[in-house]
Design a protein around this motif. Structure first.
Motif: not given
Length: 138
Positions: A89-95, A97-102, A111-113
């Motif tokens: 996937f692009d962006p990668a799942p860790d990216v 999560a780092a951007g606030g996705a859950v 996409c957010s809390q």
């Protein structure tokens, strides 16, 4: 599709229609099939019995996220696309999560809390939390 899977999907569809007091539309049946393919069907059957008609309506009108994408289970925003050349996937799942996705294991993404909390409120469910009270899974 195996006969057991067809039978489970039929039971879930009938339960949803009974709880709503009306037949499902073609779109709702398709949505329910897509959602039930993401969940263990036995869990889906038992959950269906406890849902209110409003919660079932929300489930049947879940965002239509393409199979080659990661999207928010609440608002439908596409978070990532599958890069077929690299099978990632692009962006990668860790990216994400780092951007606030859950990420919710065996379920999907928000996409957010805020979208996660809205989903909880509408569905009458509660996801795991970290020490600060935010939705979080390891």
């Amino acid at each position: 599709m195996g006969e057991a899977l067809k039978a489970h999907r039929q039971v879930v569809s009938e339960m949803a229609a009974k709880r709503l007091g009306r037949p499902l539309t073609t779109r709702e049946a398709s949505c329910l099939e897509r959602v039930s393919s993401l969940m263990m069907l036995e869990v889906m059957e038992s959950e269906m019995q406890s849902l209110s008609p409003q919660q079932i309506e929300h489930l049947l009108n879940a965002p239509d996220i393409p199979a080659d994408a990661l999207g928010c289970a609440q608002c439908g925003r596409i978070l990532a696309q599958l890069d077929h050349s690299g099978d990632a996937f692009d962006p990668a799942p860790d990216v994400l999560a780092a951007g606030g996705a859950v990420a919710i294991p065996n379920f999907g993404w928000f996409c957010s809390q805020e979208c996660g909390e809205e989903y909880e409120r509408i569905r009458g469910t509660r996801f795991a939390r970290d020490a600060s009270g935010r939705i979080h899974y390891e």
